[in-house]
Design an enzyme around this catalytic site. Sequence first.
Site, short mmCIF file in Angstrom:
data_model
loop_
_atom_site.label_atom_id
_atom_site.label_comp_id
_atom_site.label_asym_id
_atom_site.label_seq_id
_atom_site.Cartn_x
_atom_site.Cartn_y
_atom_site.Cartn_z
N TYR A 1 0.83 -1.22 0.00
CA TYR A 1 0.00 0.00 0.00
C TYR A 1 0.86 1.26 0.00
O TYR A 1 0.62 2.20 0.74
CB TYR A 1 -0.94 0.02 1.22
CG TYR A 1 -1.57 -1.32 1.51
CD1 TYR A 1 -2.40 -1.93 0.57
CD2 TYR A 1 -1.31 -1.99 2.71
CE1 TYR A 1 -2.95 -3.19 0.83
CE2 TYR A 1 -1.85 -3.24 2.97
CZ TYR A 1 -2.67 -3.84 2.03
OH TYR A 1 -3.19 -5.07 2.29
N LYS B 1 21.44 -11.55 19.61
CA LYS B 1 20.40 -10.78 20.32
C LYS B 1 19.16 -11.66 20.47
O LYS B 1 18.06 -11.31 20.02
CB LYS B 1 20.12 -9.49 19.52
CG LYS B 1 19.14 -8.51 20.14
CD LYS B 1 19.64 -7.83 21.40
CE LYS B 1 18.53 -6.99 22.02
NZ LYS B 1 18.88 -6.52 23.38
N ASP C 1 23.93 -5.49 22.65
CA ASP C 1 23.96 -4.24 23.43
C ASP C 1 25.08 -4.28 24.46
O ASP C 1 25.90 -3.35 24.57
CB ASP C 1 22.58 -3.93 24.06
CG ASP C 1 21.89 -5.15 24.67
OD1 ASP C 1 22.43 -6.27 24.58
OD2 ASP C 1 20.80 -4.98 25.25
N ASP D 1 28.39 -4.94 10.80
CA ASP D 1 28.56 -3.64 10.18
C ASP D 1 28.70 -2.56 11.25
O ASP D 1 29.65 -1.77 11.25
CB ASP D 1 27.35 -3.34 9.27
CG ASP D 1 27.40 -1.93 8.72
OD1 ASP D 1 28.47 -1.52 8.26
OD2 ASP D 1 26.36 -1.22 8.78
N ASP E 1 32.30 -0.27 12.85
CA ASP E 1 32.51 1.18 12.89
C ASP E 1 32.86 1.60 14.32
O ASP E 1 33.72 2.46 14.53
CB ASP E 1 31.27 1.95 12.41
CG ASP E 1 31.34 2.34 10.92
OD1 ASP E 1 31.92 1.57 10.13
OD2 ASP E 1 30.82 3.42 10.56
C1 IPM Z 1 30.21 -1.44 5.04
C2 IPM Z 1 29.12 -0.55 4.53
C3 IPM Z 1 28.08 -1.34 3.75
C4 IPM Z 1 27.48 -2.38 4.68
C5 IPM Z 1 26.96 -0.48 3.16
C6 IPM Z 1 27.53 0.65 2.36
C7 IPM Z 1 25.98 -1.27 2.37
O1 IPM Z 1 28.54 0.17 5.58
O2 IPM Z 1 30.85 -2.11 4.22
O3 IPM Z 1 30.46 -1.44 6.24
O4 IPM Z 1 26.58 -2.08 5.45
O5 IPM Z 1 27.95 -3.50 4.62
MN MN Z 2 29.59 -0.06 7.45
#
Ligand code: IPM
Ligand code: MN
Length: 363
Positions: free
Chosen positions: A151, A193, A226, A250, A254
Site C-alpha cells: 500500500y 540478540k 547491546d 557492520d 565502525d
Molecule cells: C560497510 C558498509 C556497507 C554495509 C553499506 C555501504 C551497504 O557500511 O561495508 O560497512 O553495510 O555492509
Molecule cells: Mn559499514
Amino acid sequence: MNASNKQIHKIAVIAGDGIGPEVISEGVKILKAASDCSDVFGFEFTFFPWGCEYYLKTGRMMDEDGMEKLKGFDAVFLGAVGAPGVPDHISLWDLLLTIRKGFDQYVNLRPVKLLKGAPCPLANVRREDIDMLFIRENSEGEYAGSGSWLYKGKPNEVVIQDGVFSRFGCERIIRYAFETARAQGRSLTSISKGNALNYSMVFWDQIFAEVAKEYPDVRTQSLLVDAASMFMVKDPKRFEVVVTSNLFGDILTDLGAAISGGMGLAAGANINPERKYPSMFEPIHGSAPDIAGKQIADPLATVWSASQMLEFFGHRKEADALIDIIEEILCEKRYLTPDLGGNAKTSEVGDEAVRKYVSRFGK
Ligand code: IPM
Ligand code: MN
Ligand code: NAD
C-alpha cells in the site's frame, strides 16, 4: 625464477565514488611497488569506471554483464560507493552488495587492532588490549533483501524487512570462525540478540552452541549485542576472534574503528573461502562526501586492505611488512592526514608507504 615466470594476480579495480578514487590510487600504488619489487609475484590491474557517476550517465551502477567481467579476476579492489545524487539503497545494492552476494563472499574479515602509534580515545587501555578479528556474516541475515512494501504511499502503508538466517549460512560462518580461532589459539565470541529477536538470533545461538561442541579446545563466550557494544568500550580485551551477523558486524566494526584509530584505519576483506569466485578487498569506510576531492582522506585503511590481499594470495612476509609500515608512519607522525592530526595529503601518505616498502624489498 626470472621475471617472466612471475605469478601474476589479476586485479579488478573499482575506485567508485567520493574519496574512493583518492584512497584506491594509493592502494594500487603500493601493490604496484610490491609487484615491481618481487621476482615471484606481480599484479595486473584493470580499472572499471563503475559507481554513481557512471549511474547518472548510463542508468546502471555497473555494466549489465559486470559480474561476468569480474569473474575472470583473482580479486577485486574497491574504494567506496555512494554519492549524494543517487539513493544509497540503489548505489550500494547494485554494486557493492551485488558483488559480495553474487560472488558468495560470505566471510567479511575486519581486524579491529590498535596499531602502534594509532590514537585511541579510550582511557586506561593498553595497545595490546585492542586486538580483535571480526568475522562478519556477509551474505544473508538482515541484508538478505527480502521484504515488501504494501500500500505504498497510502495511509495504511506497511513495510516488512525480513532477516533471513539459513542453517547453511549460519553454520558455515560460525564454523569458519571456530577454525580461525583454533588456528590462532584465541577465544571466540559470538554476538547476537536472542532475547529480542526470538527466531533469528535464537537460531544463531543454537547453531553456535552446536558447532562449539566440535571445537572443545576453543574458549567461547556469547554476548548480547547491546552488552557487547558496551564491553568493546569498557573492556575491549574481552574480545579476540568475534563472529556476528551481517548488520551487527557492520555497526560494531565502525565502533571498532572508533576505538582503534578511526575510519581512516579500518580495513576489510570480503572472502569467498572456496575461491570459486574472486574475493574483494576494501576499506570499510564510505565515500565520505564531506571530505571528498580535497586529498585529505586517509589512505591507510586501503593500504591495510592491500595487506589483506597480499596475505590472501599467500605473500605473508609482504603483507606483514605493510602493517609494520603503517605502524612506522603512525609512530613517526611525519606523513599523517588530518583525521590523525597531521597535514599530509592522501598521496603523500601513499608515497611514504611506497618509499618504506621499496627500502625493505627494493632490488
Ligand atoms: C560497510 C558498509 C556497507 C554495509 C553499506 C555501504 C551497504 O557500511 O561495508 O560497512 O553495510 O555492509
Ligand atoms: Mn559499514
Ligand atoms: P563514511 O564512512 O563515508 O564517513 C563517516 C565519517 O568518517 C565522515 O566524517 C568521513 O569524513 C570520515 N571518514 C571516512 N573515511 C575516511 C578516511 N579514509 N579518512 C578520513 N576520514 C574518513 O560514512 P557515511 O558518511 O555514513 O557514508 C557516506 C556514503 O558512503 C554513503 O553514501 C554511504 O552509503 C556510503 N558507504 C559506502 C561504503 C562502501 O562503499 N564500502 C561504506 C560505508 C558507507
